[in-house]
Scaffold this motif. Structure first.
Motif: not given
Length: 186
Positions: A30-53
């Protein structure tokens, strides 16, 4: 659609007598929400910390992975082969560089940032590691705005920067800017 999915998951649980794998995977991703706006589901890359839908095909692959006996307890357990392309090619188009609103030359900002990072550690070996990271950034023409826009932790680690130092280098820029501005106004 969500109601239908819930009913289907409930029926699956009732028929099997076990919790639904799908429900657990949906809950985990489940997407954590702001600052991520990819929702409803995303994967946070543990290395780069970016989120991917995450899309349906990602979930189907995750379910197959779990059904094969693999564990998925945290998003960090995401197998590399599940995203259809490697994480570095999944990155969204690069955003514009937002100026830090800090005066001075870009390389001088990196040097000041390095000095600030070094002031936060006591051991000489760590101070030298921060210097090495900052020298690497300057040698590659990177400034704080570029690092902030695209925090490539993996690159720093591949260049033999200690992981903790790399994490702080890419993650503390906004904190440094706040402290820098606060010190200038006092």
């Amino acid at each position: 659609m969500l109601t239908e999915r819930t009913l289907q998951l409930d029926a699956e649980e009732e028929a099997s007598g076990e919790p639904s794998i799908w429900r657990d995977v949906y809950k985990l991703m489940w997407c954590p929400g702001p600052p991520c706006n990819l929702g409803p589901y995303c994967w946070p890359d543990p290395i780069g910390k970016k989120h991917y839908r995450l899309r349906t095909h990602h979930f189907k692959s995750l379910i197959r992975h779990i059904e094969q006996g693999h564990k998925l307890k945290t998003p960090d357990d995401m197998p590399e082969e599940i995203p259809s392309t490697p994480a570095y090619t999944m990155q969204p188009k690069l955003a514009m560089i937002i100026p830090l609103d800090v005066p001075g030359c870009l390389d001088e900002q990196v040097e000041e940032y390095c000095t600030w990072q070094q002031s936060r550690v006591k051991k000489l070996a760590l101070k030298l590691e921060y210097q090495k990271a900052c020298d690497l950034m300057i040698d590659n023409g990177m400034d704080l705005g570029l690092i902030r826009r695209d925090p490539d932790l993996k690159y720093l680690i591949e260049k033999k920067i200690k992981r903790g130092v790399a994490e702080y280098i890419v993650g503390d820029i906004d904190e440094w800017v706040k402290e820098y501005k606060r010190a200038r106004t006092e």
